[in-house]
Structure formats: C-alpha cells, structure tokens
Motif scaffolding. Structure first.
Motif, PDB file in Angstrom:
ATOM      1  N   THR A 180       0.848  -1.188   0.000  1.00 49.16           N
ATOM      2  CA  THR A 180       0.000   0.000   0.000  1.00 49.16           C
ATOM      3  C   THR A 180       0.882   1.235   0.000  1.00 49.16           C
ATOM      4  O   THR A 180       1.772   1.386   0.824  1.00 49.16           O
ATOM      5  N   TYR A 181       0.609   2.128  -0.966  1.00 45.90           N
ATOM      6  CA  TYR A 181       1.425   3.324  -1.106  1.00 45.90           C
ATOM      7  C   TYR A 181       0.707   4.567  -0.593  1.00 45.90           C
ATOM      8  O   TYR A 181       1.329   5.570  -0.303  1.00 45.90           O
ATOM      9  N   ARG A 227      -0.905   6.312  -2.458  1.00 45.62           N
ATOM     10  CA  ARG A 227      -0.836   7.136  -3.665  1.00 45.62           C
ATOM     11  C   ARG A 227      -0.739   6.186  -4.857  1.00 45.62           C
ATOM     12  O   ARG A 227      -0.635   4.980  -4.682  1.00 45.62           O
ATOM     13  N   GLU A 228      -0.750   6.733  -6.034  1.00 44.92           N
ATOM     14  CA  GLU A 228      -0.559   5.903  -7.220  1.00 44.92           C
ATOM     15  C   GLU A 228       0.884   5.387  -7.216  1.00 44.92           C
ATOM     16  O   GLU A 228       1.815   6.157  -6.975  1.00 44.92           O
ATOM     17  N   PRO A 229       1.091   4.077  -7.455  1.00 40.57           N
ATOM     18  CA  PRO A 229       2.465   3.569  -7.486  1.00 40.57           C
ATOM     19  C   PRO A 229       3.207   4.096  -8.717  1.00 40.57           C
ATOM     20  O   PRO A 229       2.606   4.372  -9.747  1.00 40.57           O
ATOM     21  N   THR A 230       4.515   4.216  -8.585  1.00 41.85           N
ATOM     22  CA  THR A 230       5.339   4.630  -9.722  1.00 41.85           C
ATOM     23  C   THR A 230       5.480   3.452 -10.679  1.00 41.85           C
ATOM     24  O   THR A 230       5.172   2.306 -10.341  1.00 41.85           O
ATOM     25  N   TRP A 231       5.975   3.747 -11.843  1.00 34.89           N
ATOM     26  CA  TRP A 231       6.222   2.697 -12.836  1.00 34.89           C
ATOM     27  C   TRP A 231       7.140   1.639 -12.247  1.00 34.89           C
ATOM     28  O   TRP A 231       6.896   0.447 -12.376  1.00 34.89           O
ATOM     29  N   GLU A 258       7.731   0.845  -9.076  1.00 36.80           N
ATOM     30  CA  GLU A 258       7.086   0.074  -8.013  1.00 36.80           C
ATOM     31  C   GLU A 258       6.136  -0.968  -8.599  1.00 36.80           C
ATOM     32  O   GLU A 258       6.130  -2.132  -8.182  1.00 36.80           O
ATOM     33  N   LEU A 259       5.356  -0.567  -9.572  1.00 40.22           N
ATOM     34  CA  LEU A 259       4.423  -1.479 -10.217  1.00 40.22           C
ATOM     35  C   LEU A 259       5.161  -2.591 -10.964  1.00 40.22           C
ATOM     36  O   LEU A 259       4.820  -3.768 -10.859  1.00 40.22           O
TER      37      LEU A 259
END
Length: 173
Positions: free
Chosen positions: A2-3, A5-9, A11-12
């Motif tokens: 869980t971030y 926020r939107e995960p970065t490229w 992280e994803l």
C-alpha cells in the motif's frame, strides 16, 4: 503493498516481475528499488527492461540507440507479439519512413531491417547447408556402392584366376 498514492512505474513493475522472496524484502525495506544487485527478477528479460528504464528513463518511445538491449528486450527469443511501430506489423517498416505511431526512431527501424536481412540470410544458409548435407549423403551412398562393386569385381577376378590356374597346362617343350 500500500502506497497511499498511485504507485510509480518502477514500483508497479517490481511488484509484477520480482520473485516472491525479493518482493517480501522490498516490502520490509531490506532492499531498495534502486538496488540492482539484490533485486531478483523472475526472468532475465524483465531485469533487462528494468535496467533499460534506469538507463533511458520512463519514456521508451524514443527507442534509445542501444540495439543490443532492444534485441534482448523487444525482439528476444520466444517473442510472439510485435513491438508497436516496429517490424513487419508496421506499414512503414519496409520503406524505412518513420511510422505515424509514436513508435521508434529511424535507428530502430534500420536495426529491425538489418535483423530481418540477417534472418533471411540465415534461412538461405540453412537451406544451402541442408542441400549440401543431402549431396554429401548421396555421394557417400554412391561411393559405398562403387566400393562394393569394386570388391565384387576383385573377388570375381580372383576366382577366375584361380580357375584358370587350375585348368592351365603349360605347353610341353
């Protein structure tokens, strides 16, 4: 993970392509997303894509002038799908003009054309090798037949000579 926020490229990508054990270490902050030495990917290809992202940034539409990486990552072994804007699926592929898609720079088009030419040449060489292999096999069969015929002829001549010597009587003087 869980971030909040939107995960970065990155992280994803890492959550998708790392081994289960490595994802756990990442979650516990035992390793960093920048720690290439300790990141364990499921495949070499995914590791190379991640490294390519580190080298060239997240915008891969510029098709960096790195043919070795592109060969391994985008046109690697067992690849069954096309890269958008590259290859025979691109209408402008054979003409060498830039694609209307946000695909690749001319250097990548040239690389693809060169790779296609090399595959064509390899196919021709393989066909030639197959033909030469068949010719050699045919020649071996012919030589074996000839050897057998020669042995049979020698045996026949030996037999004839023995018969002649048995029946031959020298003239009396």
């Amino acid at each position: 993970m869980t971030y909040g926020r939107e995960p970065t490229w990155k992280e994803l990508f890492l959550q998708t392509h790392l081994t289960k054990e490595c994802k756990e270490k990442l979650r516990k902050c035992e390793i960093s997303i920048y720690d290439m030495e300790n990141l364990k990917f499921c495949t070499n290809r995914s590791k190379e894509v991640y490294a390519m992202h580190d080298i060239h940034g997240s915008d891969l539409t510029d098709c960096p002038d790195d043919p070795e990486v592109w060969a391994r990552v985008q046109v690697g072994c067992h690849r069954t799908t096309q890269v958008f804007g590259v290859g025979s699926s691109d209408l402008h592929y054979m003409s060498g003009t830039s694609s209307s898609s946000n695909g690749c720079a001319p250097s990548s088009v040239e690389y693809q054309r060169s790779a296609h030419a090399m595959r064509t040449q390899l196919a021709k060489l393989e066909a030639r090798l197959e033909a030469e292999t068949k010719e050699r096999k045919d020649l071996r069969v012919h030589l074996e037949t000839e050897r057998k015929t020669r042995e049979d002829l020698q045996q026949h001549m030996k037999s004839e000579l023995q018969d002649f010597m048995k029946n031959w009587h020298p003239p009396n003087n």
